[in-house]
Each structure stands twice: as structure tokens, then as C-alpha cells.
Design an enzyme around this catalytic site. Structure first.
Site, PDB file in Angstrom:
ATOM      1  N   HIS A 142       0.846  -1.186   0.000  1.00  0.00           N
ATOM      2  CA  HIS A 142       0.000   0.000   0.000  1.00  0.00           C
ATOM      3  C   HIS A 142       0.885   1.240   0.000  1.00  0.00           C
ATOM      4  O   HIS A 142       1.995   1.222   0.556  1.00  0.00           O
ATOM      5  CB  HIS A 142      -0.883   0.050   1.257  1.00  0.00           C
ATOM      6  CG  HIS A 142      -2.152  -0.726   1.156  1.00  0.00           C
ATOM      7  ND1 HIS A 142      -2.751  -1.325   2.240  1.00  0.00           N
ATOM      8  CD2 HIS A 142      -2.975  -0.996   0.101  1.00  0.00           C
ATOM      9  CE1 HIS A 142      -3.870  -1.939   1.865  1.00  0.00           C
ATOM     10  NE2 HIS A 142      -4.014  -1.753   0.568  1.00  0.00           N
ATOM     11  N   CYS A 177      -2.233   2.815   9.044  1.00  0.00           N
ATOM     12  CA  CYS A 177      -3.209   1.805   8.628  1.00  0.00           C
ATOM     13  C   CYS A 177      -4.379   1.718   9.607  1.00  0.00           C
ATOM     14  O   CYS A 177      -5.505   1.382   9.215  1.00  0.00           O
ATOM     15  CB  CYS A 177      -2.547   0.433   8.524  1.00  0.00           C
ATOM     16  SG  CYS A 177      -1.426   0.259   7.128  1.00  0.00           S
TER      17      CYS A 177
END
Length: 704
Positions: A168, A264
Site C-alpha cells: 500500500h 493503517c
């Protein structure tokens, strides 16, 4: 009044590592401590509440990764683009996050179901609000970026991730207040790093080392001058301090086991809108078609890999699979690239593979006139060895004089448009040269499995035969040579002096004498050492029978050159009986034309050696016209030149003891080419023996 900063978090009530969808999860299934995870999450929650407001979304049983709220979606103002998770293990989170956003009054946008995008994990707003950094490569698709630009009315900058550990964008990239950027450059391709460097001033780029990157230093939460992260080295902490930031470390090791940390675990849901910023995206998309034996030949796999390896993305729109083994298939593929330059590069390579542009979309190629003799316009299309057609007046026109590394000039005559391959030096004022890649297609020959397996004497597929039986390959080549000679075809040999040094001269001489060779291409050296052997029995001063250097032998080649120069040229020396054997002798006696291209290292040189490089190239090209087969015998530089001049469809055999040379020369994508890794003298000896078998009474009787 400025709206307070708010974050969305999800308690880790059901958190665990239940599956593997990223490298961090491997080996950690059910190895995360629930108690430690709860404790670490609460500490992060407490830290953030000291600097911002924190909202909570209810955790749902069966969705352990819901705790990573960064992937819920992407928020800007009161608009949110809901995530479309790449892995089925997380797709069940979508309706729960959608409900939360709708309950809070956000306008929710949803991407097509087959278009992955994982929210603020892969899309990070510049903290000044100037643009949106959007990642792709592992979890989010490039084709999602135009939707983000449209729905959020913001400029989108696409960054390609290339290290699977940083799957990511927020694992390796963290925009900070004041225009600063904390990032790990090695996680991105060269295009992305250039883009970053263009947008972020050097003094504001904080590039980190791998040691900090793997501790998820970039997976940080930034609130004004505070940066909250899992762990940071002293050196990086000091650098951040010098830039005016206060670092707050809070251990998140239990969440690292699932591939996440501070960023996150949070989603910033108050992102202010700058009214002067509007939608802009450089992503470009085109549709292409492939036809042929796509699966048997591996063509479709090569094409899709090529797209991804060059920084693009693809979507297979239609795929029609041939019903029988001999049937062909077709596929329509949508290709996307982060900008026009990369798209042109991808399309150029796809065209080389045989990609077909939709004819209804393009009626004419783009051309620009030549304004300086010998100089092509910028962005001119570079030709390949494959037969090429170009779109002119809505019709396909075949390109003449096909060769590699040229330009295509389109001119109009009374008989219609003419397209020709031209070397740069041959371009003239008034030529209209094709630029870009639109309206161009190459004709690639692909064979079905049945064709490849049933043709007894067909050439092996392109590649190097170092692990195949050389004798079998030579047998096939001999059969092809015999067929070409008996049908009045043309074989061209390009050879280096190693042919002479390895004892191959007598065998190559025989091939010429018996009509198997119609032209010889080489340099000064092969002729000099061939004649040296014929006159003095040595090559490079080494006795060819005893394999030992002879006294004064290092001067032999100069004596040979001097002798030939005295007679004027090789042919006149043969006429006067100066030498009576060898490759050059047989060329003269059999009227086989040859061209010796000179170089800066040539001694003498021989009178026949063409020291004007352009004239030598032109003569090479002339002698190659109409060739059915080319034998490249241990001469890398001359063979490369020959390969560039030769269109696809001509059988090429490259022989060299060095596998790297063979690979370089045979790796042209042509199924008619083969590389043979062996001693060239041995190869020629085996070849003449196989030709003997083909003409023996036994073989003739067997054939009949």
C-alpha cells in the site's frame, strides 16, 4: 472557524492474523497476541485523542482486518470514495464502512466491482491540499485514478509500487505538514521517483533507509507538527526534529504482523477542500487487439506482463478462445498508463508483439515533415524487423524496405501513398515521418502447438540451444540449407576470423564451392587470416596443423596484406595463383560476392576492405536482399549489424561458443531464428557431415 481534525478507528475486538494476503502475514497466522494488540491499539488511540478527535466504527465478527480503517475509503470534504478490496478476505468490510459514512452524512461514491481501490491506504492527500498521491501496483488499479480525480475534483498523481513488502502507498509514503514528504524511494519505480522529485523540493524530501522502512516509519499519522509512528531510528528522529516535527513513538508490533501500523489503523475523515484546486489526471487509456494462437504461443501472457513491467495496467475486455487446436484466438485489451510518455513506450512494444489498433478509431497515422536532412522529428516511430503496415486514408499500407531501427516515411504519389523504412541519415526534406504509435501494426507469425510439434524439419523456436543436442540442430539446419540450394534460394554468411582460427575454413570453403552460400559478409580480419592460412599455413601466427606459434608468425598477417595490396585486390591475387585454397579463394572462383566492412583496428587494410562505414552498410544491405537464411558464425559486431538490416521471415542461425553472444543475436523475437552454443569449427564440420548424409545413396533411397 477551522473544523477540528477527526480520525476514524475501529477497536481490535476481532483482530487476528487469520490468512495471508501480504508478505508480513506469512508465518504469523494466529501468532498475534490479542491482549497486546488491544493494549497497543489503546495507546495509539490515547495519543491521537491528545491531538485530534477520534470516531469509532463498530468492529464486525469475521472481518479481522476492519481494524485497519485507512482502507475504508478516501475522504475529501463531505465526499468519500468507498474501497473496492482486492482480496475476498476483506471485501465483506465494504458494506459496514459504507453504512458508517452514509450515517455521518457523506456522499459515497462506489467504483465498479471489478476495479480494486483500497482507500486512503493507496491514496494520500498532500497536506497542503494541492493534489492527491495515488498508488497502484499491488492492491489498487491505475484505472481507479480517473474516478478519484472526477469525483473528488482534484489533481491525481499516480505512483507505482514495486516492492511487495510495501503493498500500500501508506506503508512507504507519508506526506507531512508544510509540504514535507517522508518516503522510501526504493519502493517506487523510476518514473514515480522522478514525479516525486518534480513535485517536492529537495529540502523537503525526507528519504529513509530500509531499516526504518521495514519498521513502517512511513506508516505514520501526522497532525500539524506531530508525527505518530511505530518506531524510528535516532538519525531519522533527529532529521524530523530539524524539520520542525515532534516524533511520538508508540509500539504497534502486533499489527506489523498483519502488515500495518499507525496510519493503517486510522482514517482521517476531515480533509479540507481547496476551492481553487480542480480535477486533473494524466492517466491515459487505449484499447488494442491481439489475434493468433495467443495461448499456445504465450503471446497474451507476454503482452500482459509487458504492460505491467513497464508501469501500466490492463483490463481484458473480450477474449475469444479458438475452439480447436488449429483455431486462432482473439483478445481486446484496455491498456492504461500513468502518462502519455509511458503509454507510447508500452504501445510501441505491444505493436512489436503484433498488437492491432482498432481500425475504426484511427484513419491516418500522425506524421511530421523532415526539416533538416538526416534528422527525424521528435517522437518518431522506430521500426522493427517485422512486416509493418500503417494506416493512411483509412487503409492499411505495407511498409517497404522493412528493417530494424529506422523511421517510416510516408509520401504520396499518383499511384497512392507509399510508406518506406529509412535510416535516419537517408531522410530528406519533404519526407513525412510517422510520429507516435497510433495507426501502426506489425504482422507477427505465431504457430499453433500442432504446427510446432508436427513439422519434422521445422526450425526450433527462437532461443539458445545450449542444452539441446547440437547434432540434432545441425541436422535441421543442413536439411534447410539443402532445400534452399535446390530451390534456387539464397544463403548469406556473416563470419568472423574465429572461423579460421578454429579450423572451420575448409568446411566453409566447401559450402561455398558446392553452392550453399550466395554471399559472404565479414570484416578485414576473416579475409586476412583466411589468406594467411592459405599462403603460410598459419592463422594469427599459429601453425594450423601443429597448434603452435611459429617464429615470426605475428608478422604473417601483415605480409599477407602487403602481398594482396601489391596485386591490387583479392581477385587479382587469385588470378595470379598467389593462393589456391580457402574461403576467399572459393568466393572468387565461384563468383560469390563478398563485402568486408572495415574498422578502426584494421591493419593495412586489404584493398577490398571498405573503410567507408556508410558504403559498407549499404553493400551489406544490398547483398542481404532476398536472403532465405543467414548463418552468423562467431562475429558478434557484424552479425548485430546484419540482424538490424534483416526483416522477419528470414531464417537466422547464430553460432558462437559464448552463450551471451548467441543470446544477444538470437533474441530478436523471431520464431525463424535459432542460437547454437558451440565451437564454430566443430559446427561447420558437423554441418558438412550432415550434408554428406543428405546426399548419400542410403539417404536418397530412404527418402524415395
Amino acid at each position: 472557524m477551522t473544523e477540528p481534525i477527526r480520525f476514524l478507528m475501529c477497536p481490535p475486538d476481532h483482530y487476528d492474523v487469520d490468512y495471508v494476503i501480504n508478505p508480513w502475514m506469512e508465518g504469523n497466522i494466529h501468532k498475534s497476541s490479542r491482549d497486546r494488540a488491544v493494549e497497543q491499539w489503546r495507546k495509539l488511540h490515547h495519543v491521537l485523542k491528545d491531538h485530534a478527535l477520534v470516531d469509532l466504527v463498530n468492529p464486525e465478527k469475521g472481518w479481522p482486518d476492519m481494524v485497519f480503517t485507512a482502507n475504508a475509503g478516501l475522504v475529501l470534504g463531505k465526499n468519500v470514495v468507498l474501497s473496492r478490496f482486492h482480496h475476498k478476505e476483506r471485501q465483506g468490510e465494504e458494506p459496514h464502512f459504507k453504512k458508517w459514512f452514509e450515517d455521518q452524512g457523506y456522499t459515497v461514491y462506489e467504483l465498479p466491482k471489478d476495479l480494486p481501490f483500497e482507500g486512503a491506504g493507496d491514496a494520500l492527500l498532500d497536506r497542503e491540499g494541492r493534489w492527491l498521491w495515488a498508488g497502484y501496483g499491488f492492491r489498487s488499479e491505475l484505472d481507479s485514478h480517473p474516478y478519484l480525480a472526477k469525483w473528488l475534483d482534484i489533481e491525481v498523481l499516480s505512483l507505482r509500487l514495486i516492492d511487495e513488502r510495501f503493498y500500500h502507498l501508506d506503508t512507504c509514503f507519508c506526506p507531512l505538514a508544510g509540504g514535507y514528504l517522508l518516503y522510501y524511494p526504493s519502493a517506487f519505480d523510476s518514473y514515480s521517483n522522478r514525479l516525486i522529485e518534480m513535485r517536492v523540493a529537495p529540502e523537503k524530501r525526507i528519504a529513509i533507509e530500509e531499516a526504518d522502512a521495514v519498521n513502517f516509519a512511513c506508516n505514520a499519522v501526522n497532525v500539524d507538527d506531530v508525527v505518530v509512528m511505530n518506531k524510528v531510528s535516532d538519525s531519522l528522529k533527529q532529521r524530523l526534529k530539524e524539520c520542525g516535527f515532534q516524533v511520538v513513538e508508540t509500539p504497534l508490533t502486533e499489527f506489523l504482523k498483519a502488515g500495518g501500523a499507525a496510519k493503517c489503523l486510522t482514517l482521517r475523515v476531515t480533509e479540507p477542500v481547496r476551492v481553487e484546486v480542480h480535477s486533473l489526471v494524466s492517466v491515459e487509456s487505449r484499447t488494442i487487439r491481439f489475434e493468433g494462437h495467443l495461448l499456445d504461443s504465450g503471446l497474451i501472457n507476454r503482452a500482459l506482463d509487458l504492460i505491467v513491467d513497464n508501469g501500466g495496467s490492463f483490463q481484458v475486455l473480450n477474449f475469444h478462445l479458438g475452439e480447436q487446436r488449429q483455431s486462432t484466438s482473439s483478445a481486446d485489451v484496455k491498456v492504461s498508463a500513468p502518462d502519455h510518455e509511458i503509454m507510447e513506450e508500452i504501445m510501441s512494444q505491444l505493436i512489436d508483439l503484433g498488437a492491432l489498433p482498432p481500425p475504426q478509431e484511427i484513419c491516418d497515422v500522425n506524421t511530421e515533415p523532415v526539416t533538416i536532412p538526416g534528422v527525424a522529428p521528435d517522437d518518431f516511430y522506430v521500426t522493427t524487423i517485422y512486416p509493418t503496415e500503417v494506416r493512411v486514408h483509412c487503409e492499411w499500407v505495407k511498409v517497404q524496405n522493412q528493417r530494424m531501427d529506422g523511421a517510416i516515411a510516408v509520401n504520396f504519389t499518383q499511384d497512392g501513398p507509399i510508406a518506406k523504412c529509412k535510416l535516419l541519415r537517408d531522410l530528406e526534406i519533404g519526407d513525412h515521418v510517422i510520429v507516435g504509435v497510433e495507426g501502426i501494426r506489425t504482422i507477427r507469425k505465431t504457430e499453433s502447438r500442432e504446427q510446432r510439434n508436427t513439422q519434422e524439419f521445422s526450425f526450433m523456436g527462437a532461443g539458445v540451444s545450449s542444452e539441446r543436442r547440437v547434432e540434432l540442430v545441425v541436422e535441421q539446419i543442413a536439411w534447410e540449407l539443402r532445400q534452399i540450394r535446390d530451390q534456387g534460394g539464397k544463403v548469406v554468411v556473416t563470419a568472423g576470423p574465429v572461423v579460421i582460427h578454429t579450423g572451420g575454413a575448409e568446411h566453409l570453403s566447401r559450402l561455398i564451392r558446392e553452392g550453399y552460400v550466395q554471399a559472404l559478409l565479414g570484416g578485414n580480419a576473416i579475409a586476412v587470416h583466411d589468406i594467411e592460412q592459405a599462403m603460410m599455413g598459419t592463422s594469427l601466427g599459429v601453425d594450423m596443423k601443429r597448434g603452435v606459434a611459429v617464429r615470426g608468425g605475428h608478422r604473417h598477417h601483415l605480409k599477407v596484406i602487403n602481398t594482396i595490396r601489391r596485386y591490387g585486390n583479392i581477385a587479382k591475387a587469385v588470378e595470379h595463383g598467389v593462393f589456391k585454397t580457402g574461403v576467399m579463394y572459393e568466393c572468387v572462383r565461384s563468383n560469390v560476392p563478398f563485402c568486408l566492412a572495415g574498422s578502426i583496428r584494421d591493419d593495412g587494410p586489404l584493398p577490398d576492405t571498405e573503410m567507408d562505414l556508410i558504403k559498407a552498410q549499404q553493400e551489406y544491405a544490398r547483398l542481404l536482399q532476398g536472403a532465405d537464411m543467414i548463418l552468423m558464425l562467431s562475429s558478434m559486431l557484424h552479425s548485430i549489424g546484419v540482424g538490424n538490416m534483416t526483416p522477419a521471415g528470414v531464417k537466422m542461425v547464430c553460432v558462437d561458443i559464448n552463450p551471451a553472444v548467441v543470446t544477444k543475436l538470437s533474441d530478436r523475437g523471431s520464431i525463424e531464428s535459432i542460437g547454437v552454443v558451440t565451437d564454430v569449427g566443430l559446427f561447420l564440420s558437423l554441418l558438412t557431415k550432415q550434408l554428406d548424409k543428405l546426399t548419400s545413396p542410403y539417404h536418397i533411397a530412404k527418402t524415395v
